[in-house]
Scaffold this motif. Structure first.
Motif, PDB file in Angstrom:
ATOM      1  N   ALA A   1       0.829  -1.195   0.000  1.00  0.00           N
ATOM      2  CA  ALA A   1       0.000   0.000   0.000  1.00  0.00           C
ATOM      3  C   ALA A   1       0.868   1.252   0.000  1.00  0.00           C
ATOM      4  CB  ALA A   1      -0.914   0.000   1.218  1.00  0.00           C
ATOM      5  N   PRO A   2       0.472   2.318  -0.701  1.00  0.00           N
ATOM      6  CA  PRO A   2       1.245   3.554  -0.713  1.00  0.00           C
ATOM      7  C   PRO A   2       1.414   4.169   0.679  1.00  0.00           C
ATOM      8  CG  PRO A   2      -0.427   3.563  -2.426  1.00  0.00           C
ATOM      9  CD  PRO A   2      -0.701   2.376  -1.569  1.00  0.00           C
ATOM     10  N   SER A   3       0.390   4.028   1.511  1.00  0.00           N
ATOM     11  CA  SER A   3       0.464   4.563   2.881  1.00  0.00           C
ATOM     12  C   SER A   3       0.108   3.456   3.858  1.00  0.00           C
ATOM     13  CB  SER A   3      -0.496   5.749   3.043  1.00  0.00           C
ATOM     14  OG  SER A   3      -0.179   6.772   2.137  1.00  0.00           O
ATOM     15  N   PRO A   4       1.051   2.588   4.146  1.00  0.00           N
ATOM     16  CA  PRO A   4       0.753   1.421   4.974  1.00  0.00           C
ATOM     17  C   PRO A   4       0.384   1.821   6.398  1.00  0.00           C
ATOM     18  CG  PRO A   4       3.112   1.656   4.665  1.00  0.00           C
ATOM     19  CD  PRO A   4       2.466   2.656   3.773  1.00  0.00           C
ATOM     20  N   SER A   5      -0.665   1.196   6.889  1.00  0.00           N
ATOM     21  CA  SER A   5      -1.066   1.466   8.267  1.00  0.00           C
ATOM     22  C   SER A   5      -0.283   0.616   9.254  1.00  0.00           C
ATOM     23  CB  SER A   5      -2.569   1.198   8.425  1.00  0.00           C
ATOM     24  OG  SER A   5      -2.867  -0.140   8.048  1.00  0.00           O
ATOM     25  N   ASP A   6       0.248  -0.500   8.784  1.00  0.00           N
ATOM     26  CA  ASP A   6       1.008  -1.403   9.641  1.00  0.00           C
ATOM     27  C   ASP A   6       2.498  -1.231   9.343  1.00  0.00           C
ATOM     28  OD1 ASP A   6       2.104  -3.418  11.132  1.00  0.00           O
ATOM     29  OD2 ASP A   6       0.897  -5.027  10.285  1.00  0.00           O
TER      30      ASP A   6
ATOM     31  N   LYS B   1      -6.800 -10.823 -22.813  1.00  0.00           N
ATOM     32  CA  LYS B   1      -7.872 -11.719 -23.231  1.00  0.00           C
ATOM     33  C   LYS B   1      -9.184 -10.959 -23.378  1.00  0.00           C
ATOM     34  CE  LYS B   1      -5.099 -15.051 -23.470  1.00  0.00           C
ATOM     35  NZ  LYS B   1      -4.687 -15.487 -24.815  1.00  0.00           N
ATOM     36  N   PRO B   2     -10.151 -11.498 -24.136  1.00  0.00           N
ATOM     37  CA  PRO B   2     -11.390 -10.765 -24.455  1.00  0.00           C
ATOM     38  C   PRO B   2     -12.404 -10.788 -23.321  1.00  0.00           C
ATOM     39  CG  PRO B   2     -11.470 -12.910 -25.487  1.00  0.00           C
ATOM     40  CD  PRO B   2     -10.121 -12.800 -24.830  1.00  0.00           C
ATOM     41  N   TRP B   3     -11.947 -10.656 -22.102  1.00  0.00           N
ATOM     42  CA  TRP B   3     -12.819 -10.531 -20.945  1.00  0.00           C
ATOM     43  C   TRP B   3     -12.657  -9.142 -20.365  1.00  0.00           C
ATOM     44  CZ3 TRP B   3     -10.853 -15.583 -18.147  1.00  0.00           C
ATOM     45  CH2 TRP B   3     -11.324 -16.718 -18.847  1.00  0.00           C
ATOM     46  N   VAL B   4     -13.697  -8.615 -19.753  1.00  0.00           N
ATOM     47  CA  VAL B   4     -13.614  -7.336 -19.072  1.00  0.00           C
ATOM     48  C   VAL B   4     -14.376  -7.450 -17.754  1.00  0.00           C
ATOM     49  CG1 VAL B   4     -15.631  -6.357 -20.253  1.00  0.00           C
ATOM     50  CG2 VAL B   4     -13.895  -4.842 -19.291  1.00  0.00           C
ATOM     51  N   PHE B   5     -13.758  -6.940 -16.680  1.00  0.00           N
ATOM     52  CA  PHE B   5     -14.345  -6.979 -15.343  1.00  0.00           C
ATOM     53  C   PHE B   5     -14.953  -5.631 -14.991  1.00  0.00           C
ATOM     54  CE2 PHE B   5     -13.461 -10.766 -12.857  1.00  0.00           C
ATOM     55  CZ  PHE B   5     -12.497 -11.432 -13.588  1.00  0.00           C
ATOM     56  N   GLY B   6     -16.048  -5.659 -14.254  1.00  0.00           N
ATOM     57  CA  GLY B   6     -16.481  -4.459 -13.581  1.00  0.00           C
ATOM     58  C   GLY B   6     -15.525  -4.176 -12.436  1.00  0.00           C
ATOM     59  N   ASN B   7     -15.504  -2.955 -11.961  1.00  0.00           N
ATOM     60  CA  ASN B   7     -14.564  -2.558 -10.912  1.00  0.00           C
ATOM     61  C   ASN B   7     -15.046  -3.041  -9.549  1.00  0.00           C
ATOM     62  OD1 ASN B   7     -12.404  -1.344  -9.597  1.00  0.00           O
ATOM     63  ND2 ASN B   7     -13.414   0.660  -9.499  1.00  0.00           N
ATOM     64  N   LEU B   8     -15.136  -4.357  -9.392  1.00  0.00           N
ATOM     65  CA  LEU B   8     -15.548  -4.990  -8.145  1.00  0.00           C
ATOM     66  C   LEU B   8     -14.512  -6.023  -7.752  1.00  0.00           C
ATOM     67  CD1 LEU B   8     -19.341  -5.503  -8.944  1.00  0.00           C
ATOM     68  CD2 LEU B   8     -18.398  -3.880  -7.302  1.00  0.00           C
ATOM     69  N   ASP B   9     -14.098  -5.993  -6.501  1.00  0.00           N
ATOM     70  CA  ASP B   9     -13.095  -6.940  -6.022  1.00  0.00           C
ATOM     71  C   ASP B   9     -13.707  -8.333  -5.978  1.00  0.00           C
ATOM     72  OD1 ASP B   9     -11.238  -8.465  -4.666  1.00  0.00           O
ATOM     73  OD2 ASP B   9     -10.770  -6.907  -3.200  1.00  0.00           O
ATOM     74  N   PRO B  10     -13.250  -9.250  -6.827  1.00  0.00           N
ATOM     75  CA  PRO B  10     -13.861 -10.591  -6.855  1.00  0.00           C
ATOM     76  C   PRO B  10     -13.522 -11.424  -5.636  1.00  0.00           C
ATOM     77  CG  PRO B  10     -11.958 -10.515  -8.312  1.00  0.00           C
ATOM     78  CD  PRO B  10     -12.166  -9.115  -7.816  1.00  0.00           C
ATOM     79  N   THR B  11     -12.560 -11.000  -4.832  1.00  0.00           N
ATOM     80  CA  THR B  11     -12.159 -11.775  -3.652  1.00  0.00           C
ATOM     81  C   THR B  11     -12.756 -11.214  -2.368  1.00  0.00           C
ATOM     82  OG1 THR B  11     -10.161 -10.476  -3.164  1.00  0.00           O
ATOM     83  CG2 THR B  11      -9.963 -12.220  -4.808  1.00  0.00           C
ATOM     84  N   SER B  12     -13.614 -10.195  -2.489  1.00  0.00           N
ATOM     85  CA  SER B  12     -14.204  -9.564  -1.306  1.00  0.00           C
ATOM     86  C   SER B  12     -15.681  -9.893  -1.221  1.00  0.00           C
ATOM     87  CB  SER B  12     -14.010  -8.041  -1.358  1.00  0.00           C
ATOM     88  OG  SER B  12     -14.711  -7.407  -0.311  1.00  0.00           O
TER      89      SER B  12
ATOM     90  N   ARG C   1      -6.809  -2.621  -2.464  1.00  0.00           N
ATOM     91  CA  ARG C   1      -6.196  -3.553  -1.504  1.00  0.00           C
ATOM     92  C   ARG C   1      -4.876  -4.075  -2.092  1.00  0.00           C
ATOM     93  NH1 ARG C   1      -8.616  -8.382   0.576  1.00  0.00           N
ATOM     94  NH2 ARG C   1      -9.656  -8.716  -1.403  1.00  0.00           N
ATOM     95  N   PRO C   2      -3.854  -3.228  -2.139  1.00  0.00           N
ATOM     96  CA  PRO C   2      -2.577  -3.657  -2.723  1.00  0.00           C
ATOM     97  C   PRO C   2      -1.838  -4.605  -1.789  1.00  0.00           C
ATOM     98  CG  PRO C   2      -2.337  -1.491  -1.782  1.00  0.00           C
ATOM     99  CD  PRO C   2      -3.790  -1.841  -1.648  1.00  0.00           C
ATOM    100  N   GLY C   3      -0.889  -5.312  -2.343  1.00  0.00           N
ATOM    101  CA  GLY C   3      -0.042  -6.162  -1.523  1.00  0.00           C
ATOM    102  C   GLY C   3      -0.510  -7.606  -1.477  1.00  0.00           C
ATOM    103  N   GLN C   4       0.225  -8.393  -0.722  1.00  0.00           N
ATOM    104  CA  GLN C   4      -0.031  -9.822  -0.628  1.00  0.00           C
ATOM    105  C   GLN C   4      -1.134 -10.121   0.377  1.00  0.00           C
ATOM    106  OE1 GLN C   4       3.828 -11.426   0.355  1.00  0.00           O
ATOM    107  NE2 GLN C   4       4.547 -11.334  -1.752  1.00  0.00           N
ATOM    108  N   THR C   5      -1.711 -11.312   0.236  1.00  0.00           N
ATOM    109  CA  THR C   5      -2.838 -11.685   1.092  1.00  0.00           C
ATOM    110  C   THR C   5      -2.452 -11.723   2.568  1.00  0.00           C
ATOM    111  OG1 THR C   5      -2.324 -14.042   0.787  1.00  0.00           O
ATOM    112  CG2 THR C   5      -3.872 -13.041  -0.739  1.00  0.00           C
ATOM    113  N   ASN C   6      -1.218 -12.115   2.870  1.00  0.00           N
ATOM    114  CA  ASN C   6      -0.812 -12.172   4.271  1.00  0.00           C
ATOM    115  C   ASN C   6      -0.655 -10.790   4.880  1.00  0.00           C
ATOM    116  OD1 ASN C   6       1.475 -12.013   2.446  1.00  0.00           O
ATOM    117  ND2 ASN C   6       2.781 -12.163   4.235  1.00  0.00           N
ATOM    118  N   LEU C   7      -0.647  -9.745   4.023  1.00  0.00           N
ATOM    119  CA  LEU C   7      -0.590  -8.365   4.511  1.00  0.00           C
ATOM    120  C   LEU C   7      -1.907  -7.641   4.247  1.00  0.00           C
ATOM    121  CD1 LEU C   7       2.988  -7.362   3.284  1.00  0.00           C
ATOM    122  CD2 LEU C   7       2.306  -8.136   5.554  1.00  0.00           C
ATOM    123  N   GLY C   8      -2.963  -8.418   4.006  1.00  0.00           N
ATOM    124  CA  GLY C   8      -4.266  -7.816   3.779  1.00  0.00           C
ATOM    125  C   GLY C   8      -4.525  -7.408   2.349  1.00  0.00           C
ATOM    126  N   GLY C   9      -3.639  -7.762   1.428  1.00  0.00           N
ATOM    127  CA  GLY C   9      -3.793  -7.377   0.035  1.00  0.00           C
ATOM    128  C   GLY C   9      -4.517  -8.422  -0.790  1.00  0.00           C
TER     129      GLY C   9
END
Length: 437
Positions: A72-77, A184-195, A220-228
């Protein structure tokens, strides 16, 4: 009398030519010796420079592979950013030293003590991850023996070389560069598919968006173990354009460029573009065209067959010959590494770490504004959408129901919908690192 004097002069000059030849030979041999030693030293310096160049590039790639640039650009942790910074430094240094030692200088392997790895712009640091972290590698001094220099008291000459490489971020965003060559010829809406968040905000651990459409920042940037988001896996399938945008759903882009596809792909344009390579370009801060006709149809079988064709899989699930994703966990994080499958077309790739994979794809993200693409079920025609970023995914396998694909998030990059440096696909490099000095 005159004849006598001339004879005397001739006798006195006898041997002068031989002396001049001897002196000339000494000088000539000296120049030859100097030339041989200089050539030897030039070759040695070239080898040292190649070693430094390769090591610096490996170190810069190590920083990118460590996941440091996706923080994250401004990490809280602060503790997390400190640990990630230390991990990135250690990983980059180990990669640089390992590559440097693989290069020999005048037949000698470089000792570890003769390899220095530094970070000239202070990266990684416990602060905002910079866009272009640099790694500087110095090799040497290496004592190179001379051939003829010993005559002049120089039996060896020390050779050194320095190189600096940087991870170049062409997007101008806070995230790492993204692989935009596998579009690839797919397009996503701006919704986090993992949330699972019902909100569509871009803040907090349960942020519902992928990208802030105003700033281009990754929610939610970063790796999953850091909340990303990097390292998260999910199932995706085709969405309904007449319904509100949904998570883990894609719509089908209309392609117009040249397509090159393998023989296992079906003959329709959608399958060809999904299984192969299409030259249609997509750029952030501009529009792309969604095919409402294709997106409204039942294309599950086409999606499944084309995806299997793309990843070289013979069936649903893992272990069907396709490449796999290996999460290399360390004490401070993990790295995403593709492993070659038994059907990988590269000889010797099976079960080995590989630097490219057909399973790595790039999907555009559009600014959905929480509204359907069309109002009527079964709608046809086309609809333009504004692209604000790209999602890089690794296709693990196809699964049930038909047309469902399991993927892992490798990266995400954003650009504001109206301003900012555009990101263009297909173009660029998966992990752009370059020598700068």
């Amino acid at each position: 009398m005159r004849a006598y004097k001339e004879e005397t002069i001739r006798r006195r000059d006898r041997g002068v030519s031989l002396l001049m030849v001897a002196v000339s030979l000494v000088v000539l041999l000296g120049f030859m010796a100097l030339a041989i030693d200089l050539a030897s030293l030039y070759v040695a310096h070239t080898e040292a420079q190649h070693a430094a160049d390769a090591a610096a590039l490996a170190g810069a790639k190590g920083i990118v592979d460590s996941g440091y640039l996706t923080l994250a650009p401004s990490p809280s942790d602060l503790l997390s950013i400190l640990l990630a910074s230390a991990f990135a430094r250690n990983y980059a240094q180990n990669e640089a030293v390992a590559v440097a030692r693989q290069n020999k200088i005048v037949g000698q392997q470089l000792p570890t003590g003769n390899i220095s790895v530094t970070f000239p712009n202070g990266t990684p640091v416990p602060a905002t991850p910079p866009l272009q972290p640099q790694v500087r590698v110095a090799v040497g001094p290496v004592a190179v023996p001379t051939f003829f220099g010993k005559i002049f008291g120089r039996s060896t000459v020390n050779i050194s070389a320095i190189a600096t490489a940087a991870a170049y971020n062409p997007s101008g965003s806070s995230g790492a560069p993204i692989a935009v060559t596998g579009l690839k010829p797919w397009v996503f809406g701006n919704l986090d598919p993992t949330s699972a968040a019902g909100t569509t905000s871009c803040s907090g651990a349960n942020a519902g968006r992928l990208i802030n459409p105003t700033t281009g920042a990754i929610c939610r940037p970063g790796q999953t173990n850091l909340g990303g988001i990097v390292g998260k896996s999910f199932n995706l399938a085709q969405g309904n354009p007449s319904a509100a945008p949904a998570r883990s759903k894609f719509y089908i882009l209309q392609t117009s460029g040249t397509t090159i596809a393998p023989s296992c792909a079906a003959g329709d344009s959608y399958s060809q573009a999904l299984a192969g390579t299409n030259t249609t370009r997509v750029q952030t801060a501009t529009t792309a065209t969604v095919s409402l006709t294709l997106s409204s149809g039942a294309n599950g079988a086409l999606t499944e067959n084309a995806t299997r064709c793309l990843i070289h899989a013979t069936g649903n699930g893992l272990g069907n010959g396709q490449d796999s994703m290996f999460l290399n966990f360390g004490f401070l994080g993990f790295n995403l590494w593709p492993l070659g499958g038994s059907n990988n077309p590269i000889p010797g790739a099976n079960n080995n770490a590989i630097s490219r994979s057909d399973s790595i794809i790039t999907v555009p993200i559009y600014n959905d504004n929480s509204t359907p693409l069309c109002a009527v079920p079964g709608c046809t025609g086309t609809q333009n959408v504004t692209i604000i970023g790209f999602l890089q995914l690794f296709i693990n396998n196809t699964t049930t129901p038909t047309g469902t694909v399991n993927v892992t998030v490798m990266n995400v990059v954003g650009s504001p919908s109206a301003t900012g440096t555009p990101v263009v696909a297909p173009s660029g490099s998966p992990i752009p690192v370059r020598l700068i000095q």
